[in-house]
Write a protein that holds these residues in place. Structure first.
Motif, PDB file in Angstrom:
ATOM      1  N   SER A   1       0.582  -1.175   0.447  1.00 18.98           N
ATOM      2  CA  SER A   1       0.031   0.309  -0.019  1.00 18.98           C
ATOM      3  C   SER A   1       0.840   1.347  -0.041  1.00 18.98           C
ATOM      4  O   SER A   1       1.057   1.817  -1.185  1.00 18.98           O
ATOM      5  N   ASN A   2       0.895   1.867   1.091  1.00 14.43           N
ATOM      6  CA  ASN A   2       1.506   3.190   1.130  1.00 14.43           C
ATOM      7  C   ASN A   2       3.033   3.322   1.826  1.00 14.43           C
ATOM      8  O   ASN A   2       3.836   4.468   2.382  1.00 14.43           O
ATOM      9  N   LYS A   3       3.384   1.765   1.826  1.00 17.79           N
ATOM     10  CA  LYS A   3       4.694   1.732   2.650  1.00 17.79           C
ATOM     11  C   LYS A   3       4.859   2.237   3.745  1.00 17.79           C
ATOM     12  O   LYS A   3       6.117   2.927   5.240  1.00 17.79           O
ATOM     13  N   LEU A   4       3.869   2.906   4.590  1.00 21.84           N
ATOM     14  CA  LEU A   4       3.903   3.726   5.989  1.00 21.84           C
ATOM     15  C   LEU A   4       3.383   2.274   7.427  1.00 21.84           C
ATOM     16  O   LEU A   4       2.470   2.193   6.966  1.00 21.84           O
ATOM     17  N   ILE A   5       4.726   3.042   8.626  1.00 19.48           N
ATOM     18  CA  ILE A   5       4.157   1.871   9.947  1.00 19.48           C
ATOM     19  C   ILE A   5       4.130   2.871  10.620  1.00 19.48           C
ATOM     20  O   ILE A   5       4.430   4.123  10.791  1.00 19.48           O
ATOM     21  N   GLY A   6       3.317   2.518  11.863  1.00 21.99           N
ATOM     22  CA  GLY A   6       3.666   3.734  12.785  1.00 21.99           C
ATOM     23  C   GLY A   6       4.516   2.570  13.722  1.00 21.99           C
ATOM     24  O   GLY A   6       4.403   1.992  14.087  1.00 21.99           O
ATOM     25  N   MET A   7       5.776   3.865  14.516  1.00 23.81           N
ATOM     26  CA  MET A   7       6.587   3.053  15.792  1.00 23.81           C
ATOM     27  C   MET A   7       5.773   3.688  17.430  1.00 23.81           C
ATOM     28  O   MET A   7       5.842   5.231  17.257  1.00 23.81           O
ATOM     29  N   ILE A   8       5.603   3.453  17.890  1.00 18.57           N
ATOM     30  CA  ILE A   8       5.495   3.742  19.510  1.00 18.57           C
ATOM     31  C   ILE A   8       5.819   2.836  20.372  1.00 18.57           C
ATOM     32  O   ILE A   8       5.555   1.638  20.265  1.00 18.57           O
TER      33      ILE A   8
ATOM     34  N   PRO B   1       0.086  -4.915  25.568  1.00 17.39           N
ATOM     35  CA  PRO B   1       0.140  -3.678  26.965  1.00 17.39           C
ATOM     36  C   PRO B   1      -0.081  -2.424  25.922  1.00 17.39           C
ATOM     37  O   PRO B   1      -0.206  -2.202  24.965  1.00 17.39           O
ATOM     38  N   GLU B   2      -0.837  -1.339  26.971  1.00 16.89           N
ATOM     39  CA  GLU B   2      -1.466  -0.410  26.988  1.00 16.89           C
ATOM     40  C   GLU B   2      -0.077   0.989  25.922  1.00 16.89           C
ATOM     41  O   GLU B   2       1.100  -0.046  26.300  1.00 16.89           O
ATOM     42  N   LEU B   3      -0.280   0.840  25.129  1.00 20.51           N
ATOM     43  CA  LEU B   3       0.778   1.755  24.044  1.00 20.51           C
ATOM     44  C   LEU B   3       0.435   3.651  24.589  1.00 20.51           C
ATOM     45  O   LEU B   3      -0.339   3.849  25.479  1.00 20.51           O
ATOM     46  N   HIS B   4       1.495   3.767  24.272  1.00 18.28           N
ATOM     47  CA  HIS B   4       1.815   5.688  24.526  1.00 18.28           C
ATOM     48  C   HIS B   4       1.218   6.302  24.105  1.00 18.28           C
ATOM     49  O   HIS B   4       0.001   5.476  23.160  1.00 18.28           O
ATOM     50  N   GLU B   5       0.571   7.784  24.154  1.00 18.70           N
ATOM     51  CA  GLU B   5      -0.246   8.681  23.424  1.00 18.70           C
ATOM     52  C   GLU B   5       0.230   8.819  22.171  1.00 18.70           C
ATOM     53  O   GLU B   5      -0.458   9.284  20.986  1.00 18.70           O
ATOM     54  N   VAL B   6       1.723   8.980  22.283  1.00 19.00           N
ATOM     55  CA  VAL B   6       2.571   9.223  21.170  1.00 19.00           C
ATOM     56  C   VAL B   6       3.817   8.537  20.825  1.00 19.00           C
ATOM     57  O   VAL B   6       3.905   8.101  21.225  1.00 19.00           O
ATOM     58  N   GLY B   7       3.553   8.448  19.289  1.00 17.88           N
ATOM     59  CA  GLY B   7       4.526   7.507  18.881  1.00 17.88           C
ATOM     60  C   GLY B   7       4.974   8.222  16.653  1.00 17.88           C
ATOM     61  O   GLY B   7       4.490  10.054  17.347  1.00 17.88           O
ATOM     62  N   CYS B   8       5.679   8.369  16.406  1.00 14.49           N
ATOM     63  CA  CYS B   8       6.299   8.329  15.298  1.00 14.49           C
ATOM     64  C   CYS B   8       5.571   7.431  14.203  1.00 14.49           C
ATOM     65  O   CYS B   8       5.902   6.408  13.419  1.00 14.49           O
ATOM     66  N   LEU B   9       5.062   8.278  12.795  1.00 21.07           N
ATOM     67  CA  LEU B   9       5.046   7.772  11.895  1.00 21.07           C
ATOM     68  C   LEU B   9       6.145   7.621  10.789  1.00 21.07           C
ATOM     69  O   LEU B   9       7.177   8.459  10.981  1.00 21.07           O
ATOM     70  N   GLY B  10       6.644   6.593   9.993  1.00 18.90           N
ATOM     71  CA  GLY B  10       8.139   6.042   9.490  1.00 18.90           C
ATOM     72  C   GLY B  10       7.582   5.833   8.223  1.00 18.90           C
ATOM     73  O   GLY B  10       5.825   4.495   7.776  1.00 18.90           O
ATOM     74  N   LYS B  11       8.031   5.822   7.336  1.00 18.16           N
ATOM     75  CA  LYS B  11       7.773   5.166   5.946  1.00 18.16           C
ATOM     76  C   LYS B  11       8.878   4.413   5.350  1.00 18.16           C
ATOM     77  O   LYS B  11      10.384   4.648   5.562  1.00 18.16           O
ATOM     78  N   ILE B  12       8.730   3.197   5.426  1.00 19.49           N
ATOM     79  CA  ILE B  12       9.888   1.923   5.101  1.00 19.49           C
ATOM     80  C   ILE B  12      10.074   2.562   3.354  1.00 19.49           C
ATOM     81  O   ILE B  12       9.766   2.359   2.159  1.00 19.49           O
ATOM     82  N   THR B  13      11.971   2.638   3.451  1.00 16.71           N
ATOM     83  CA  THR B  13      12.633   3.663   2.084  1.00 16.71           C
ATOM     84  C   THR B  13      13.771   2.330   2.549  1.00 16.71           C
ATOM     85  O   THR B  13      14.483   2.429   0.822  1.00 16.71           O
ATOM     86  N   SER B  14      13.683   0.578   2.815  1.00 16.39           N
ATOM     87  CA  SER B  14      14.761   0.610   2.394  1.00 16.39           C
ATOM     88  C   SER B  14      13.718  -1.540   2.711  1.00 16.39           C
ATOM     89  O   SER B  14      13.312  -0.608   3.841  1.00 16.39           O
ATOM     90  N   PHE B  15      13.809  -2.196   1.568  1.00 20.32           N
ATOM     91  CA  PHE B  15      13.518  -3.620   1.666  1.00 20.32           C
ATOM     92  C   PHE B  15      14.285  -4.383   1.015  1.00 20.32           C
ATOM     93  O   PHE B  15      14.825  -4.418   0.543  1.00 20.32           O
ATOM     94  N   ARG B  16      14.614  -5.219   1.831  1.00 20.32           N
ATOM     95  CA  ARG B  16      15.528  -6.543   1.784  1.00 20.32           C
ATOM     96  C   ARG B  16      14.585  -7.439   3.296  1.00 20.32           C
ATOM     97  O   ARG B  16      15.056  -7.921   3.681  1.00 20.32           O
ATOM     98  N   GLU B  17      14.381  -9.408   1.715  1.00 22.64           N
ATOM     99  CA  GLU B  17      13.912 -10.120   2.050  1.00 22.64           C
ATOM    100  C   GLU B  17      15.183 -11.119   3.188  1.00 22.64           C
ATOM    101  O   GLU B  17      16.180 -11.443   1.556  1.00 22.64           O
ATOM    102  N   THR B  18      15.539 -12.427   3.690  1.00 18.47           N
ATOM    103  CA  THR B  18      16.714 -12.716   4.042  1.00 18.47           C
ATOM    104  C   THR B  18      16.565 -14.075   3.523  1.00 18.47           C
ATOM    105  O   THR B  18      15.376 -14.361   3.461  1.00 18.47           O
ATOM    106  N   GLU B  19      17.785 -15.181   3.375  1.00 24.78           N
ATOM    107  CA  GLU B  19      17.046 -16.639   3.340  1.00 24.78           C
ATOM    108  C   GLU B  19      16.150 -17.342   3.706  1.00 24.78           C
ATOM    109  O   GLU B  19      15.124 -18.133   3.591  1.00 24.78           O
TER     110      GLU B  19
END
Length: 214
Positions: free
Chosen positions: A45-52, A64-82
């Motif tokens: 989709s949009n390559k976006l995930i949230g880190m929290i 677990p209960e999550l904090h109220e503030v996190g950061c949206l990130g975009k996947i800029t590099s991707f590699r699958e291992t064996e």
């Protein structure tokens, strides 16, 4: 990224004692099946995930209960291992505030979020700070770090932008989950710089392990 393009619901990756800031890139090793699914879906989709951060570092808690503030990130590099892992790099875009957790059929968690308090993260505006100001604040702490083997490579940091330097210190320092959350929620770089200094001033020599910030 423009404000109007920001999603109102995002998949999230809850990591304890780990923060990512806007304009900062971090590597991640993805191996849990639910997060393999999350990255697969995000790449389609949009390559976006949230880190929290969760509010507790108890790994036995499934949700677990999550904090109220996190950061949206975009996947800029991707590699699958064996062996089926994903090695990715995520670039922080903008912080978000958690509104609610959504019920979905996904194995991973999805949040409804709001970005209105953090639109300044998308701007290229330069803070009125100098690297010499940052070094001055930490001058009394450099000897403490060095005595405990926690070495700050100031020459390497000087080559980065000021926000990258402050955020690198915040991300790599041996602070607690709560202290890192305070840094993430700091309104701007000037505030974050001061909070790093305040947190560090409360530490004693025994709080540090052998670590190097490059």
């Amino acid at each position: 990224m423009k404000k109007e393009d920001l999603p109102n619901k995002i998949p999230v990756f809850p990591l304890s004692n780990f923060i990512i800031f806007p304009k900062t890139t971090v590597p991640l090793n993805i191996f849990e099946p639910r997060y393999i699914d999350m990255i697969n879906d995000s790449m389609k989709s949009n390559k976006l995930i949230g880190m929290i951060q969760p509010k507790t570092s108890n790994i036995k808690q499934i949700k677990p209960e999550l904090h109220e503030v996190g950061c949206l990130g975009k996947i800029t590099s991707f590699r699958e291992t064996e062996d089926g892992r994903f090695l990715i790099e995520v670039k922080g875009l903008i912080r978000f505030k958690k509104i609610a957790e959504l019920s979905t059929e996904n194995k991973y968690r999805v949040l409804e979020v709001n970005f209105k308090d953090f639109y300044q993260d998308l701007e290229d505006k330069k803070e009125n700070l100098k690297f010499s100001d940052l070094e001055l604040i930490f001058k009394d702490l450099k000897s403490l770090f060095e005595k405990r083997g926690f070495i700050i490579n100031w020459k390497a940091l000087e080559k980065q932008s000021l926000d990258e330097t402050i955020n690198a210190l915040a991300m790599a320092s041996p602070f607690s989950l709560e202290e890192k959350q305070v840094l993430l929620e700091a309104q701007n770089l000037d505030s974050r710089k001061e909070k790093i200094s305040q947190i560090l001033s409360t530490y004693t020599f025994d709080n540090f392990d052998n670590t190097t910030i490059q």
